[in-house]
Design a protein around this motif. Structure first.
Motif, short mmCIF file in Angstrom:
data_model
loop_
_atom_site.label_atom_id
_atom_site.label_comp_id
_atom_site.label_asym_id
_atom_site.label_seq_id
_atom_site.Cartn_x
_atom_site.Cartn_y
_atom_site.Cartn_z
N LEU A 112 0.84 -1.20 0.00
CA LEU A 112 0.00 0.00 0.00
C LEU A 112 0.87 1.25 0.00
CD1 LEU A 112 -2.72 -0.85 2.67
CD2 LEU A 112 -2.90 -0.98 0.18
N ARG A 113 0.52 2.20 -0.84
CA ARG A 113 1.25 3.46 -0.81
C ARG A 113 0.41 4.50 -0.08
NH1 ARG A 113 2.30 5.17 -6.25
NH2 ARG A 113 1.11 3.43 -7.09
N THR A 114 0.35 4.33 1.23
CA THR A 114 -0.39 5.27 2.08
C THR A 114 0.55 5.74 3.17
OG1 THR A 114 -1.09 3.52 3.57
CG2 THR A 114 -2.55 4.00 1.73
N GLU A 121 3.17 3.87 -11.69
CA GLU A 121 3.88 3.66 -10.41
C GLU A 121 3.65 2.26 -9.88
OE1 GLU A 121 3.45 8.37 -9.36
OE2 GLU A 121 2.35 6.90 -8.13
N ASP A 122 2.39 1.78 -10.01
CA ASP A 122 2.10 0.41 -9.58
C ASP A 122 2.99 -0.58 -10.31
OD1 ASP A 122 0.11 1.30 -7.90
OD2 ASP A 122 -1.53 0.89 -9.31
N ALA A 172 8.63 11.08 -1.05
CA ALA A 172 7.19 11.26 -1.15
C ALA A 172 6.50 9.91 -0.94
CB ALA A 172 6.84 11.83 -2.52
N ILE A 173 5.26 9.97 -0.45
CA ILE A 173 4.53 8.71 -0.19
C ILE A 173 4.26 7.97 -1.50
CG2 ILE A 173 2.35 7.77 0.65
CD1 ILE A 173 2.33 10.12 2.67
N LYS A 174 3.87 8.75 -2.51
CA LYS A 174 3.53 8.12 -3.78
C LYS A 174 4.74 7.43 -4.44
CE LYS A 174 1.66 10.78 -7.00
NZ LYS A 174 1.40 10.16 -8.32
N THR A 175 5.93 7.91 -4.17
CA THR A 175 7.12 7.28 -4.76
C THR A 175 7.99 6.66 -3.67
OG1 THR A 175 8.22 9.41 -4.70
CG2 THR A 175 7.21 8.78 -6.79
N GLU A 209 -6.44 8.19 -0.66
CA GLU A 209 -6.13 9.32 0.23
C GLU A 209 -4.69 9.81 0.08
OE1 GLU A 209 -4.91 8.68 4.14
OE2 GLU A 209 -5.32 6.55 4.07
N ALA A 210 -3.82 8.99 -0.52
CA ALA A 210 -2.41 9.36 -0.53
C ALA A 210 -2.09 10.45 -1.54
CB ALA A 210 -1.56 8.13 -0.83
N ASP A 213 0.73 15.71 -2.59
CA ASP A 213 1.93 15.16 -2.00
C ASP A 213 3.05 15.03 -3.01
OD1 ASP A 213 3.16 13.78 0.37
OD2 ASP A 213 3.41 12.26 -1.19
N ASP A 214 2.71 14.98 -4.25
CA ASP A 214 3.77 14.57 -5.17
C ASP A 214 3.64 15.21 -6.52
OD1 ASP A 214 6.07 13.30 -5.42
OD2 ASP A 214 5.25 11.33 -5.77
N ASP A 215 4.53 14.80 -7.36
CA ASP A 215 4.78 15.39 -8.66
C ASP A 215 4.33 14.46 -9.77
OD1 ASP A 215 6.34 13.22 -9.35
OD2 ASP A 215 7.78 13.92 -7.92
N GLY A 216 4.94 14.68 -10.95
CA GLY A 216 4.81 13.73 -12.06
C GLY A 216 6.05 12.92 -12.23
N ALA A 270 -7.92 1.61 -0.83
CA ALA A 270 -7.05 2.18 0.21
C ALA A 270 -6.21 3.32 -0.33
CB ALA A 270 -6.14 1.10 0.77
N GLU A 271 -5.98 3.32 -1.63
CA GLU A 271 -4.96 4.19 -2.18
C GLU A 271 -5.33 5.67 -2.19
OE1 GLU A 271 -2.04 3.53 -5.96
OE2 GLU A 271 -4.14 3.12 -6.12
N ARG A 283 10.45 14.18 -10.16
CA ARG A 283 11.41 13.13 -9.82
C ARG A 283 12.83 13.51 -10.22
NH1 ARG A 283 9.58 7.06 -11.44
NH2 ARG A 283 7.64 7.01 -10.27
N LEU A 290 -0.72 6.74 -11.65
CA LEU A 290 -0.72 5.77 -10.55
C LEU A 290 -0.44 4.37 -11.06
CD1 LEU A 290 -3.70 6.97 -8.37
CD2 LEU A 290 -1.32 6.72 -7.66
N TYR A 312 -6.68 -2.83 -2.41
CA TYR A 312 -5.66 -1.87 -2.81
C TYR A 312 -6.29 -0.63 -3.43
CZ TYR A 312 -1.46 0.03 -5.00
OH TYR A 312 -0.44 0.84 -5.38
#
Lengths: 377, 674
Positions: free
Chosen positions: A49-51, A132-133, A278-281, B666-667, B671-674, B663-664, A240, A129, B660
C-alpha cells in the motif's frame, strides 16, 4: 571568479540495476494472471500500500520507504478488475514500444488509452498511478518502460559544470552560471550518469527554492556568487528528476542542501518529499530522497520573528496541517512544534513577504542569518 | 371553530350594508385575485371545479376544454373559455349561479364536493367585469331542450344581483353542457402555480376526466382519460352532532317541523340512536316531548354540550369519495408518463376517520426514480377533495406531516431526519372530507390537527415501506450490475490480453465467472412493444455447481388470469395468485427462461410480479427472494437439502485483505509530482 574546490563524483549506493531485460517482469505478471484464469481463480495481484500509514523509516538509507502492508487488487471488484485490465493494456503497449524502439510520455499514455475501450483512463492521475504500480510490481523504473514525464525538471543557476549527452548523442560541456541565460540550466527528465556527468563545481552548498521569483531575486542580487551557492528552482512540488539531481549533487559532490519555501503547510510537504521521500514514490525513496537536506524557512517562527506580512490559514490549510500531524515523516519533535505553532498562530506567509524590508533584505539579512544559524555559512 | 360557514354567514348577513364590489376589493387576496397570474389560475380553477362537480353529479364522464387566448389589442387581457359536457343549467338558474355571490347548491349539504361556498365562479365574473367592464358569456344546454341559452351577465355591484345584458337562443352541437367565457386582466405563465400545473394535478386525481388546454400561443395539451369508471357519488348524509355549532343548532331547532325534540335528534341527525337521544336530553335537562321551537337561549347551549359529551355512533363515511388505490396509480402513470418513474408504490387509501363531526380520509401515492430529479426535495402534490392545492405548501399540515417523518429509515436522504427528504420521489396526498380544515378562506393549505396528522403519518409510512423494499432491491441490483460488467466486459478482455501476451489459447472462463458472481440470478424484462405485452424471466446459475431450481410467481389474480405461460407451469392457483415451475437442472453458467404473455389491455409493472426461488439459499440469490415458509408448498427433498446446505464460501473471498484500489485514494493529495 575562479573555479576551485573541484570535487570528483562518487558512485551512488543503490542505483537500480536496469536496462538489460527490463521488460521481462511485465510478462511474468501476464503469466501470473493467465495462470489464475486457467485454474478458475479470480485474478488478483498483491501490492504494497502506498499510504502514509505504510511508510517506514529505513535506517540504512535514512529515508522513508514503503512498509510491509500489502493490499490486493482483485477482479472481484469493478475498480480492481478495471485496473488489472489496464495493467495489461499498459504491458502490451510498453512491450510494443520496446519492439519499435520508441519512447512515450505519461501524458501521451493517457491519450493512448482512448483506444483501450473499457480500460480507458478517466484522468491522468489514474494513468500515473498505474505506471507507479507497475514500477513497484516489476521493481523497475518508468524509464525502463520507456515512459517519461511530460514536463522537465527544474532549472539550475550557479557554478556547476556538467557534461550532457544530448538527444543527438553529442556531448556538451555546460557551466550552469557562465554558459546559460537568465533562466539557468534546464534539467532534462533523465538525469542519470549516462546522460549527465558532473565535471566540477565551485559551490559550497545548494539552496533549493520553491518559487521562480525568489530564484531570480537571489540571482539578481548576486547571492549565488557572493556566497558560492547553487540555486535550484523546485517549481512547486519537485519532479522526480529534480529530486534525483539534488540527491546526486548531495552524494557525489558532498554539497549540503537547504530548502527555502513559503511558510505554509504545502511547503512543508515539498520539503518532506525532497528530504524524506514522497509517499507516492516511497518505493524509490532510496533513489530520490536527500536525507541530509534541511528546512531553511519560511518557518512559523520566522513569521513572528521577522514580523512578516501574513495571511490567515484557510480551512484547507488547517486540515493539511492536521493531516501532517499523523504523517510519520513529520513525527519529530521539531516538526511537531513547527506545525503546532503554525496552527496556534493561524498564519502563513510567502517567501516574497520578506520584501517588506526591501529587495535586498532576503539576500543581505534573512538568508545569511538563517544559514549562519544552521551552520552552513 | 368552523370558519367556512360562520364567516360566510356573517358576510351574507351584511350584504345590504356593503356593496359586493367593496367586499370583493377587501377580500381580493383570500378570493385569489390579488395579481393577474393568480386571477387567471383562480378563474380556471373555479370554472373547472364547477364543471367536474356538475358532470359527476349527472353521472357523465367529464370532458373539459379550457381555452386561454390573447385579447387582440390589450396585452394585459386574456380571454378564458371553459366548456364542459355537464348536465347544463336551467335558464332560470343561470343568472344566480354565475352572477350572484354566495349562491350555491352545496352550501348546506353534508357531503364531499369541490366547491362549497358558492363564491368562486361569481367572483371570477365580478373580477372580469371590474377589470375589463365586459360581461360574462354563458352558453348552456340541458338535454331536455333543443337549443342552448346564451346569456351575457354582469353583477349589479350595489345589490349583489345579476344583470342580464343580452340573451339569445342558439343551436349547439352537443346534447348538454355549459360554456363560460370571460375577458379579464390576467397573465399567462407556465411552471409552478400555473393553469397547466393545476390541470395536470386535476388530471392525476380525476383519471375519469379528459381535459384539454389550449394555451395563448396555440399549444394544445391533452390529458387523456385513464379510467372509464365514475368515482362513487358521495351520499348526502344528515349532519353529525359532533361537528355542530350553536348557531346551526339554533337554525335546526327553529326550522324543524318535527313534533318533538327526540324525533328531531334521531331523524335529522346522524349517529343519534333513540337511546343516546334520551341520554342527551336527560343530561341537558330537557323533556323528550319538548317541541324543538321551544328550546332557546341557555337550553340550546346545554343541549349542544350534552350532544358533544354523550358517546354517539361515528359519522358514516358514505359521504366521502376516495380516489382509490387503482385510480391513483393510473392517474399518476397517465400524467407522469414522460418522467418514466421506475417505481410506483402500491397507493395507500386509509379507512375513513372522524375529526370534529366530520369524516375524512387520507390517500397517498408514491412514485420513485426515472426522470424525477435526484438532487431536489421530494415533490409533494397536495389535493383536497380532488382539487390540487398549489399555494402555501410550507404552511400546510400535509407538508408538516411529510417533514416530520424520518424518511432516512426508508432509504431517502434527509438532513437531520426532518424536513422534506431529498431524492427522485414524488408523493401525491389526497385528503377527502365533508369539511376540509383549511387554514384560511383562500383554501390553499390544511390546518394542522392531531387526528389528520396521525392519518397522514400512517399513510406516508405505509407507502414508504414499499419504497424501502424497492430501494434495497435496487442497491442489490446495482451491486449485481457491477459484477455483470466485470464478467461480461472486463474479464473476457483480460483473458484475451494476457493470453496474447503469453502466447497461449484463451482459457475457459466459466469457473472464474461463477466464482465472481456466486449467485443464481433472476432478470426480468417487460416488453411493451407492438403486439401483446410480455415478461421474460431469465434464470442463470452463476454458481459453481449444478442446481435444480423451483421458481414461484405471486401476482394479482387479474394479471395471472390474463397470462399465458411458456413453459407450462407445474402448477397454478389463480385464486391465490400463484404459479410455479421446476426448471431443468442448470449447470454452472447455464440459463433458462420463463415467458409470460399477457392478453391485451392488462396492466403490468415489474413490481406486480413477485418471484421466489427454492433450491438456493438467500445469500446466493439475486433478483428474487427465497420461498416464504407460509406458502406451505411441499418441496422435493433434494431442493430442501440444497437450500439448507449453504454453498461453501470462496476461499479467496476472505475478509481482512485490504482492497488496494480502495485504500490508495487518500495518498494523492498534494503530495507529489509527475
Amino acid at each position: 571568479m575562479p573555479r576551485k574546490a573541484k570535487r570528483t563524483s562518487a558512485t551512488t549506493t543503490d542505483e537500480p540495476k536496469i536496462r538489460a531485460d527490463a521488460l521481462r517482469p511485465t510478462l511474468d505478471l501476464a503469466r501470473q494472471i493467465y495462470g489464475q484464469l486457467s485454474l478458475g481463480e479470480i485474478p488478483r495481484m498483491r501490492l504494497p500500500l502506498r499510504t502514509k500509514q505504510n511508510i517506514a523509516f529505513q535506517m540504512r538509507e535514512g529515508v522513508w520507504r514503503l512498509g510491509k502492508t500489502m493490499g490486493t487488487r482483485s477482479a472481484r471488484k469493478l475498480d480492481g478488475a478495471l485496473m488489472l485490465l489496464r495493467t495489461f493494456y499498459l504491458v502490451d503497449f510498453i512491450n510494443e514500444m520496446a519492439r519499435d524502439n520508441k519512447t512515450s510520455t505519461l501524458r501521451e499514455l493517457y491519450y493512448i488509452s482512448e483506444g483501450w475501450q473499457e480500460g480507458k483512463f478517466h484522468s491522468e492521475d489514474e494513468s500515473n498511478l498505474l505506471v507507479e504500480d507497475l514500477e513497484v510490481l516489476c521493481e523497475r523504473l518508468r524509464e525502463d518502460f520507456r515512459l517519461h514525464p511530460e514536463e522537465n525538471g527544474a532549472s539550475v543557476i550557479g557554478d556547476l559544470t556538467i557534461r550532457e549527452r544530448n538527444r543527438k548523442g553529442l556531448v556538451k560541456k555546460i557551466n550552469c552560471r557562465d554558459d546559460v541565460g537568465d533562466g539557468g540550466y534546464a534539467l532534462p527528465s533523465n538525469v542519470e550518469k549516462e546522460k549527465i556527468e558532473f565535471v566540477s563545481s565551485g559551490a559550497k552548498f545548494i539552496v533549493a527554492i520553491e518559487c521562480g521569483g525568489m530564484v531570480d531575486r537571489l540571482a539578481e542580487n548576486g547571492f549565488d556568487e557572493r556566497h558560492r551557492a547553487l540555486l535550484i528552482h523546485l517549481k512547486g512540488q519537485p519532479a522526480r528528476s529534480t529530486r534525483r539531481f539534488l540527491k546526486r549533487l548531495n552524494e557525489e559532490l558532498h554539497l549540503p542542501v537547504v530548502v527555502f519555501t513559503d511558510g505554509d503547510p504545502w511547503s512543508f510537504r515539498i520539503f518532506a518529499s525532497v528530504a524524506y521521500g514522497a509517499i507516492k514514490t516511497a518505493h524509490i525513496s532510496q533513489y530520490l530522497a536527500t536525507p541530509s537536506a534541511e528546512f531553511l524557512g519560511v518557518t512559523a517562527s520566522d513569521i513572528e520573528n521577522y514580523e512578516l506580512p501574513s495571511d490567515r490559514l484557510t480551512d484547507q490549510d488547517v486540515r493539511a496541517l492536521q493531516a501532517e500531524l499523523t504523517d510519520p515523516r513529520f513525527s519529530t519533535a521539531d516538526w511537531r512544534s513547527e506545525i503546532d505553532l503554525m496552527l496556534k498562530n493561524g498564519k502563513k506567509a510567502e517567501q516574497q513577504s520578506l520584501a517588506k524590508y526591501g529587495l535586498n533584505y532576503v539576500t543581505d539579512h534573512y538568508l545569511p542569518e538563517k544559514l549562519t544559524e544552521m551552520g552552513v555559512l | 371553530m368552523a370558519p367556512a360557514r360562520t364567516i360566510a354567514e356573517q358576510l351574507a348577513s351584511k350584504q345590504r350594508e356593503i356593496s359586493v364590489a367593496e367586499f370583493f376589493e377587501r377580500n381580493r387576496q383570500i378570493l385569489g385575485f390579488d395579481n393577474p397570474q393568480r386571477a387567471l389560475l383562480t378563474t380556471v380553477k373555479e370554472a373547472v371545479d364547477n364543471s367536474l362537480d356538475a358532470a359527476e353529479e349527472a353521472g357523465v364522464l367529464p370532458e373539459l376544454m379550457v381555452e386561454i387566448a390573447k385579447e387582440a389589442d390589450s396585452p394585459d387581457r386574456l380571454r378564458v373559455a371553459v366548456t364542459d359536457n355537464g348536465p347544463g343549467i336551467l335558464r332560470r338558474e343561470v343568472p344566480n349561479v354565475f352572477a350572484r355571490l354566495l349562491y350555491g347548491s352545496r352550501f348546506h349539504s353534508n357531503r364531499q364536493a369541490r366547491g362549497q361556498q358558492g363564491i368562486g365562479i361569481s367572483a371570477a365574473v365580478l373580477y372580469a367585469a371590474l377589470t375589463t367592464a365586459r360581461p360574462a358569456r354563458i352558453t348552456t344546454k340541458v338535454e331536455e331542450e333543443d337549443a342552448a341559452h346564451v346569456l351575457e351577465l354582469l353583477i349589479d355591484t350595489q345589490k349583489n344581483a345579476p344583470r342580464v345584458i343580452r340573451e339569445d337562443v342558439q343551436i349547439w352541437d352537443r346534447p348538454h353542457g355549459t360554456r363560460i367565457e370571460l375577458a379579464l386582466k390576467a397573465k399567462y405563465i407556465r411552471g409552478r402555480q400555473s393553469p397547466l400545473e393545476y390541470l395536470r394535478g386535476t388530471a392525476i386525481v380525476n383519471p375519469h376526466a379528459r381535459i384539454v388546454l389550449v394555451e395563448p400561443d396555440g399549444t394544445r395539451v391533452t390529458f387523456e382519460r385513464a379510467a372509464s369508471e365514475m368515482p362513487r357519488i358521495p351520499k348526502e348524509t344528515p349532519p353529525h352532532p359532533y361537528g355542530l355549532e350553536l348557531g346551526e343548532l339554533g337554525y335546526f331547532l327553529k326550522a324543524s317541523k318535527r313534533p318533538t325534540v327526540l324525533e328531531l335528534l334521531t331523524r335529522d341527525f346522524e349517529g343519534v340512536s333513540p337511546r343516546a337521544a334520551k341520554d342527551v336530553l336527560a343530561r341537558a335537562g330537557l323533556s323528550p316531548g319538548a317541541t324543538p321551537g321551544s328550546i332557546q337561549g341557555p337550553t340550546q347551549e346545554a343541549l349542544l354540550e350534552a350532544l358533544h359529551s354523550v358517546p354517539l355512533v361515528a359519522p358514516s363515511s358514505e359521504c366521502l369519495s376516495p380516489i382509490g388505490p387503482m385510480l391513483i396509480k393510473r392517474g399518476l402513470r397517465n400524467v407522469l408518463g414522460d418522467v418514466r418513474p421506475e417505481f410506483f408504490a402500491p397507493p395507500v387509501s386509509r379507512p375513513p376517520k372522524v375529526r370534529g363531526g366530520f369524516p375524512f380520509l387520507v390517500e397517498v401515492g408514491l412514485v420513485y426514480g426515472g426522470g424525477l430529479p435526484a438532487d431536489q426535495p421530494m415533490q409533494l402534490l397536495r389535493f383536497a377533495n380532488r382539487v390540487p392545492l398549489l399555494f402555501q405548501q410550507g404552511a400546510c399540515a400535509i407538508t408538516a406531516a411529510a417533514s416530520n417523518l424520518d424518511w432516512r429509515r426508508y432509504g431517502l436522504e434527509q438532513k437531520g431526519g426532518n424536513g422534506l427528504p431529498v431524492g427522485p420521489v414524488l408523493v401525491l396526498v389526497h385528503v377527502a372530507s365533508t369539511k376540509i380544515p383549511f387554514t384560511s378562506e383562500a383554501k390553499e393549505a390544511l390546518a394542522e390537527d392531531p387526528d389528520l396528522d396521525k392519518e397522514l403519518t400512517l399513510a406516508f409510512q405505509a407507502a414508504a415501506r414499499h419504497l424501502k423494499v424497492h430501494i434495497s432491491r435496487r442497491s442489490r441490483r446495482s451491486f449485481a450490475q457491477e459484477k455483470f460488467e466485470i464478467i461480461q466486459k472486463i474479464l473476457p478482455r483480460l483473458a484475451e490480453k494476457t493470453s496474447h501476451l503469453v502466447d497461449q489459447p484463451i482459457p475457459d472462463l466459466t469457473p472464474v465467472i461463477t466464482r465472481i458472481m456466486d449467485v443464481v440470478s433472476l432478470e426480468l424484462q417487460l416488453t411493451n412493444e407492438e403486439g401483446p405485452r410480455r415478461a421474460v424471466l431469465e434464470v442463470t446459475n452463476y454458481t459453481s455447481r449444478p442446481r435444480v431450481l423451483e421458481i414461484f410467481l405471486e401476482a394479482p389474480t387479474e394479471i395471472l388470469g390474463a397470462s399465458a405461460f411458456a413453459p407450462v407451469p407445474e402448477g397454478t392457483d389463480v385464486g391465490m395468485g400463484r404459479a410455479w415451475w421446476t426448471l431443468p437442472k442448470l449447470g454452472p453458467n447455464e440459463r433458462a427462461q420463463i415467458v409470460l404473455t399477457f392478453s391485451k389491455g392488462t396492466d403490468v409493472e415489474a413490481s406486480d410480479l413477485d418471484w421466489y426461488v427454492a433450491g438456493v439459499d438467500e445469500a446466493h440469490l439475486l433478483g428474487a427472494d427465497p420461498l416464504p415458509g407460509d406458502w406451505d408448498v411441499r418441496l422435493p427433498r433434494a431442493l430442501i437439502e440444497a437450500a439448507e446446505t449453504a454453498a461453501p464460501t470462496d476461499p479467496d473471498s476472505a475478509e481482512g485483505e485490504v482492497d488496494y484500489d480502495a485504500a490508495e485514494s487518500e495518498a494523492h493529495v498534494g503530495d507529489d509530482d509527475g
